[in-house]
Design a protein around this motif. Structure first.
Motif, PDB file in Angstrom:
ATOM      1  N   THR A  35       0.828  -1.208   0.000  1.00 33.47           N
ATOM      2  CA  THR A  35       0.000   0.000   0.000  1.00 33.47           C
ATOM      3  C   THR A  35       0.860   1.255   0.000  1.00 33.47           C
ATOM      4  O   THR A  35       0.602   2.210  -0.736  1.00 33.47           O
ATOM      5  CB  THR A  35      -0.941   0.004   1.220  1.00 33.47           C
ATOM      6  OG1 THR A  35      -1.752  -1.171   1.196  1.00 33.47           O
ATOM      7  CG2 THR A  35      -1.836   1.232   1.204  1.00 33.47           C
ATOM      8  N   TYR A  47      -4.577   7.430  -2.290  1.00 33.46           N
ATOM      9  CA  TYR A  47      -5.182   7.820  -1.003  1.00 33.46           C
ATOM     10  C   TYR A  47      -6.277   8.864  -1.217  1.00 33.46           C
ATOM     11  O   TYR A  47      -7.340   8.797  -0.585  1.00 33.46           O
ATOM     12  CB  TYR A  47      -4.118   8.368  -0.066  1.00 33.46           C
ATOM     13  CG  TYR A  47      -4.715   8.907   1.224  1.00 33.46           C
ATOM     14  CD1 TYR A  47      -5.182   8.034   2.206  1.00 33.46           C
ATOM     15  CD2 TYR A  47      -4.829  10.268   1.429  1.00 33.46           C
ATOM     16  CE1 TYR A  47      -5.752   8.511   3.374  1.00 33.46           C
ATOM     17  CE2 TYR A  47      -5.399  10.759   2.593  1.00 33.46           C
ATOM     18  CZ  TYR A  47      -5.853   9.878   3.562  1.00 33.46           C
ATOM     19  OH  TYR A  47      -6.435  10.368   4.712  1.00 33.46           O
ATOM     20  N   TRP A 219      -5.730   0.502   2.759  1.00 32.81           N
ATOM     21  CA  TRP A 219      -4.880  -0.612   3.188  1.00 32.81           C
ATOM     22  C   TRP A 219      -5.582  -1.945   2.915  1.00 32.81           C
ATOM     23  O   TRP A 219      -5.008  -2.870   2.336  1.00 32.81           O
ATOM     24  CB  TRP A 219      -4.563  -0.439   4.666  1.00 32.81           C
ATOM     25  CG  TRP A 219      -3.646  -1.456   5.273  1.00 32.81           C
ATOM     26  CD1 TRP A 219      -3.027  -2.504   4.656  1.00 32.81           C
ATOM     27  CD2 TRP A 219      -3.224  -1.510   6.635  1.00 32.81           C
ATOM     28  NE1 TRP A 219      -2.259  -3.216   5.550  1.00 32.81           N
ATOM     29  CE2 TRP A 219      -2.357  -2.625   6.770  1.00 32.81           C
ATOM     30  CE3 TRP A 219      -3.503  -0.736   7.758  1.00 32.81           C
ATOM     31  CZ2 TRP A 219      -1.786  -2.972   7.985  1.00 32.81           C
ATOM     32  CZ3 TRP A 219      -2.921  -1.082   8.973  1.00 32.81           C
ATOM     33  CH2 TRP A 219      -2.064  -2.188   9.080  1.00 32.81           C
ATOM     34  N   THR A 222      -6.153  -2.420  -1.068  1.00 35.66           N
ATOM     35  CA  THR A 222      -4.898  -2.696  -1.772  1.00 35.66           C
ATOM     36  C   THR A 222      -4.347  -4.061  -1.370  1.00 35.66           C
ATOM     37  O   THR A 222      -3.851  -4.822  -2.215  1.00 35.66           O
ATOM     38  CB  THR A 222      -3.862  -1.602  -1.473  1.00 35.66           C
ATOM     39  OG1 THR A 222      -4.408  -0.323  -1.810  1.00 35.66           O
ATOM     40  CG2 THR A 222      -2.584  -1.830  -2.263  1.00 35.66           C
TER      41      THR A 222
END
Length: 240
Positions: A35, A47, A219, A222
């Motif tokens: 990530t 993000y 998180w 991914t």
């Protein structure tokens, strides 16, 4: 000796729940590394995408169930054995919808991380102090200590009734809705968001919470994509 043990127990208590519980898992740490590399490789765009999605759902989620159904109320860490402000807002939302005839049944989700009362128990105790419609049953799910476990155990309870999973409303704080919706979809729920608060609060605390939630979802997403790409069935199985 006992004093020292109690002190250590208190220091380690926050590490027994939430994302911190998984820091000893190699697969989870690998997902964190992947990530981080993805964020760097996209110059932060990855993000930003998750942050915008988290913000939009927090802003636009309804504060009243659009139809009668099953409510899943997410717990939150207790303060001295009692619900704190965010948890109380979630419980109050469930109470209002139940009293308005919008709930067939309600599941209170949340176990205990320290051997004290579970979040579900504390929530039920709080509800009993006010009005509650007699025709709306309340079921306690007390085995979980994070949102993923909340949903996995709730799914088991719902399947015990036989038949397919019913449509559910996920009752939680606005900042928490995106993660719950993501996980519920992965687990096969027909889920809709139901915000505890009437509107999104633009405060420093809330902005921080939204930013953290976007990071958690990034998180998880991914990591799952990486696990699918590398054939890591163990990780994929956790969220299916």
């Amino acid at each position: 000796m006992h004093t020292c043990e109690r002190t250590m127990s208190g220091l380690l208590k926050p590490l027994r729940r939430g994302v911190w519980r998984y820091l000893g898992d190699r697969d989870i740490l690998a997902a964190a590394l992947v990530t981080l590399l993805a964020v760097i490789g996209t110059l932060g765009l990855l993000y930003v995408v998750h942050l915008v999605r988290t913000w939009r759902l927090a802003r636009h989620a309804p504060a009243q169930a659009g139809h009668r159904g099953t409510l899943l109320v997410f717990g939150r860490r207790l303060v001295e054995g009692r619900p704190e402000a965010d948890f109380i807002a979630r419980l109050e939302r469930a109470r209002r919808d139940a009293l308005d005839g919008r709930a067939d049944r309600v599941f209170l989700l949340g176990g205990s991380a320290d051997g004290g009362p579970s979040e579900a128990e504390a929530g039920q105790h709080w509800l009993r102090q006010g009005d509650w419609p007699s025709g709306v049953p309340v079921t306690l799910e007390q085995l979980s200590v994070d949102s993923l476990e909340n949903l996995r155990h709730a799914r088991e309870l719902l399947r015990d009734d036989g038949g397919p999973l019913p449509p559910v409303w996920l009752v939680t704080s606005r900042y928490h809705l995106a993660r719950c919706m993501y996980l519920a979809t992965r687990l096969g729920f027909d889920a809709s968001p139901l915000a505890a608060e009437d509107r999104l609060r633009i405060t420093r605390r809330y902005i921080v919470r939204l930013a953290m939630e976007a990071g958690y979802i990034m998180w998880i997403d991914t990591g799952l994509r990486w696990a699918a790409l590398t054939g890591n069935r163990r990780v994929v199985a956790r969220v299916t």
